[in-house]
Design an enzyme around this catalytic site. Sequence first.
Site, PDB file in Angstrom:
ATOM      1  N   ASN A 147      19.876  34.955  42.702  1.00 40.20           N
ATOM      2  CA  ASN A 147      21.013  35.840  42.472  1.00 40.20           C
ATOM      3  C   ASN A 147      22.293  35.105  42.832  1.00 40.20           C
ATOM      4  O   ASN A 147      22.479  34.683  43.968  1.00 40.20           O
ATOM      5  CB  ASN A 147      20.914  37.108  43.331  1.00 40.20           C
ATOM      6  CG  ASN A 147      22.026  38.088  42.991  1.00 40.20           C
ATOM      7  OD1 ASN A 147      21.977  38.755  41.965  1.00 40.20           O
ATOM      8  ND2 ASN A 147      23.040  38.157  43.834  1.00 40.20           N
ATOM      9  N   GLU A 148      23.130  34.918  41.831  1.00 34.43           N
ATOM     10  CA  GLU A 148      24.456  34.316  42.012  1.00 34.43           C
ATOM     11  C   GLU A 148      24.393  33.011  42.813  1.00 34.43           C
ATOM     12  O   GLU A 148      24.853  32.935  43.953  1.00 34.43           O
ATOM     13  CB  GLU A 148      25.408  35.314  42.667  1.00 34.43           C
ATOM     14  CG  GLU A 148      25.675  36.511  41.780  1.00 34.43           C
ATOM     15  CD  GLU A 148      26.823  37.392  42.265  1.00 34.43           C
ATOM     16  OE1 GLU A 148      27.093  37.390  43.465  1.00 34.43           O
ATOM     17  OE2 GLU A 148      27.424  38.079  41.426  1.00 34.43           O
ATOM     18  N   GLU A 310      26.066  42.628  36.152  1.00 35.70           N
ATOM     19  CA  GLU A 310      26.695  43.517  37.128  1.00 35.70           C
ATOM     20  C   GLU A 310      28.073  43.868  36.580  1.00 35.70           C
ATOM     21  O   GLU A 310      29.010  43.076  36.656  1.00 35.70           O
ATOM     22  CB  GLU A 310      26.808  42.831  38.490  1.00 35.70           C
ATOM     23  CG  GLU A 310      25.446  42.477  39.075  1.00 35.70           C
ATOM     24  CD  GLU A 310      25.532  41.825  40.458  1.00 35.70           C
ATOM     25  OE1 GLU A 310      26.564  41.972  41.133  1.00 35.70           O
ATOM     26  OE2 GLU A 310      24.555  41.159  40.838  1.00 35.70           O
ATOM     27  N   TRP A 318      32.510  45.428  51.039  1.00 35.16           N
ATOM     28  CA  TRP A 318      31.497  45.289  52.069  1.00 35.16           C
ATOM     29  C   TRP A 318      32.050  46.023  53.292  1.00 35.16           C
ATOM     30  O   TRP A 318      33.182  46.528  53.277  1.00 35.16           O
ATOM     31  CB  TRP A 318      31.277  43.800  52.396  1.00 35.16           C
ATOM     32  CG  TRP A 318      30.463  43.053  51.376  1.00 35.16           C
ATOM     33  CD1 TRP A 318      30.185  43.455  50.101  1.00 35.16           C
ATOM     34  CD2 TRP A 318      29.836  41.777  51.552  1.00 35.16           C
ATOM     35  NE1 TRP A 318      29.414  42.496  49.473  1.00 35.16           N
ATOM     36  CE2 TRP A 318      29.191  41.460  50.346  1.00 35.16           C
ATOM     37  CE3 TRP A 318      29.770  40.876  52.610  1.00 35.16           C
ATOM     38  CZ2 TRP A 318      28.476  40.279  50.177  1.00 35.16           C
ATOM     39  CZ3 TRP A 318      29.061  39.705  52.444  1.00 35.16           C
ATOM     40  CH2 TRP A 318      28.410  39.398  51.238  1.00 35.16           C
ATOM     41  N   GLU A 360      26.718  46.606  52.236  1.00 35.90           N
ATOM     42  CA  GLU A 360      27.442  47.060  51.041  1.00 35.90           C
ATOM     43  C   GLU A 360      27.520  48.580  50.903  1.00 35.90           C
ATOM     44  O   GLU A 360      27.524  49.094  49.783  1.00 35.90           O
ATOM     45  CB  GLU A 360      26.798  46.442  49.801  1.00 35.90           C
ATOM     46  CG  GLU A 360      27.002  44.944  49.751  1.00 35.90           C
ATOM     47  CD  GLU A 360      26.721  44.333  48.392  1.00 35.90           C
ATOM     48  OE1 GLU A 360      25.882  44.875  47.666  1.00 35.90           O
ATOM     49  OE2 GLU A 360      27.344  43.316  48.087  1.00 35.90           O
TER      50      GLU A 360
HETATM   51  C1  GAL Z   1      27.548  40.541  43.567  1.00 34.53           C
HETATM   52  C2  GAL Z   1      26.086  40.491  43.960  1.00 34.53           C
HETATM   53  C3  GAL Z   1      25.488  41.862  44.195  1.00 34.53           C
HETATM   54  C4  GAL Z   1      26.430  42.665  45.037  1.00 34.53           C
HETATM   55  C5  GAL Z   1      27.770  42.767  44.357  1.00 34.53           C
HETATM   56  C6  GAL Z   1      28.794  43.609  45.099  1.00 34.53           C
HETATM   57  O1  GAL Z   1      28.198  39.374  43.931  1.00 34.53           O
HETATM   58  O2  GAL Z   1      25.301  39.839  43.014  1.00 34.53           O
HETATM   59  O3  GAL Z   1      24.243  41.731  44.819  1.00 34.53           O
HETATM   60  O4  GAL Z   1      26.535  42.053  46.278  1.00 34.53           O
HETATM   61  O5  GAL Z   1      28.308  41.481  44.213  1.00 34.53           O
HETATM   62  O6  GAL Z   1      29.202  43.016  46.289  1.00 34.53           O
END
Ligand code: GAL
Length: 686
Positions: A147-148, A310, A318, A360
């Site tokens: 992920n990212e 996303e 956060w 989060e």
């Molecule tokens: C992205 C990440 C998600 C979530 C989202 C909001 O960077 O892939 O898992 O953290 O941001 O913070």
Amino acid sequence: MLQNKEFQLGVCYYPEHWPENMWENDFKRMKEMGFSIVRMAEFAWSIFEPNEGEFSFEFFDRVIDICNKYGLKVVLGTPTATPPAWLTHKYPEVLNASQEGINYQHGQRRHYNYNSSIYKDLSARIVKEMVTHYKDHPAVVGWQIDNELNCETDVFYSEADHRSFRTWVKEKYQTLKELNNAWGTVFWSQTYTDWEQVFLPRKTVSDSPNPHQALDEKRFISDSAISFAGVQQKIIKELAPHQWVTTNGIFGHIDNHQMTSNLLDFIAYDSYPNFGNVITDDTPNPLLDRRWSWNLSVVRSISPTFAVFEQQSGGGGWVNRLLQPAPKPGQMRLWTYQSIAHGADRILYFRWRTATMGTEIYWHGINDYHNQPNRRVKEAEQIGKELKRIGDRLVCSKYRAEVAIVKDYDNEWDGELDKWHGSFEKKSLQAWFKAFQYSHIPADALYIHNTTSLDELLKYKILVYPHPTILPETRAELLKEYVRQGGKIIFGCRSGYKNINGQCYMLPFPGPIGDLCGITIEDYTLIGPKEEAPVIELENQKANGLNDEIKANDFNEIINPYSSDAEVLARFKGSFYSGKPALVKNTYGQGEAYYFGGVFNEELTNQLVDRLEIHSPVDWIKLPKAIEISIREHPENGEKFIFLLNFSNEKQTIEIRKTVHELITNSELSGEVSISSYGVFILKVS
Ligand code: GAL
């Protein structure tokens, strides 16, 4: 390459956060909202492998079976962004470390490094287990690797990274002599006499590492991330060739173009345009959330059609950082169409419901904690309905642009440390993108690589390459050929003075493009913080009623046009170089090269757009500034979709000088038409 033929709308879902008795109702509602795809599992390593070597799939089997029951497709994330506690506790060498060599510990995510062989093995094993288990599940259609990659941090200083870097430079340079030459280590007696002395840049006095080594550091990080992802990709492609593979991003220090063409079926982007509403931007008429259209253009340069895994659906935050307001009513829909307008064929919202626990808890999803109907759910339902009707028609059509802003990773990475061009790059890029946006000129991002072909450049009438500081001879030759064959190219100051290692050429500026521009740089200076920046005076502007004096901030190069085909378009006024050329146009072959001895600002880019007669390709629509125009076209049948996106919180009036079909409202539009605040039109033109 596995591509979808249907538009897919969906959502990220974390079943591990919710009581099992909520799942069925969640999936049922998703289906009713018009969603067809769900992403899950990317942080669930401790569920799949609660203890080392003990694998368990019952939990996700139950979840995915319910998805299947409701006809929802599933994309599974490999969970390697979040190593479990048992893993990092037993094998601390898998942890990433700060530059001071202090390990990042369990408690957040992305605390691992790409080069630990144990982490690579354990990652390969969990991926193999998951793919073997889910390769034949009828609901599972694809995989997201990790992920990212490089989110949270894009630098790595564990022991394993230092060791691998040593191997990497050995392979690249073969001998210490070559390495010493490439890094210019004779300067300040940095010469290496043994490979064991070589490390990634460690903490240095005043945080000023060797710049050539720092450039190689970024190249190494990119190679490390791609190689880490490559291990997983190979497993997935071998075991499940019928399921697609992607990863989501995009972040610093990764050559996403190389990674995608080597490993992925397409790239997935995580789009949070609301960041544009909170980051500092003191320029006039800031683009705010519309600035994300540039990010989406970069994504499109990686994959012409792509996924958004996303898509922002709520306010951000956060517990301790990334604070953002809630999207205004209509903005979530606008941002969804912004992604589609730029090439997204598959969009998943982040996230189904706001988490009640963890870092989060303020990163809002479509549903609130209370799970009662709210305005975001209603907005998502509306989007779901609309895309169910029109989405498939848009799929596979390609964004159309006649101009491109050119970039490359060498300069992006060198410019992080080198303040003598890095900050200019950002300013100029912004000034050009804004001029194109506000003049309603769709623009592409174009990343130049060693493999970039002339045909790729010739697709564009105009290229803007603001500050190609690192400019190897071969790249310069490609640009020359583009202009020879009729292209127009625009450069700014600080062009062409460094080689591929980031060392300066012993040549008059702008080095290998001097003859293309018909100039040399006679002298240059940074504009000091206490100095008044000179202005440039543009020829003929006053006569046309335009401001003929534009500030030349930051850096000035005094141009000496030596070619008889070079024409001075502007001169400096102020400082010791008053009256000297500042902007020159050179006719070269069939085309033209423009060189501006400064950093671009909007006043100048607006005037250059006029002077170069760059027009909106849709001359039968009159649009106010607040509206973005994008065009997608089906390559086979020429069917075109013109997206009009209203980024303002006020209704806007547009003028359409013929009758056209609007897809979302399924109606004919002509004459003066109003578009609501955050409203969207998609005009169909055959
Ligand atoms: C992205 C990440 C998600 C979530 C989202 C909001 O960077 O892939 O898992 O953290 O941001 O913070």
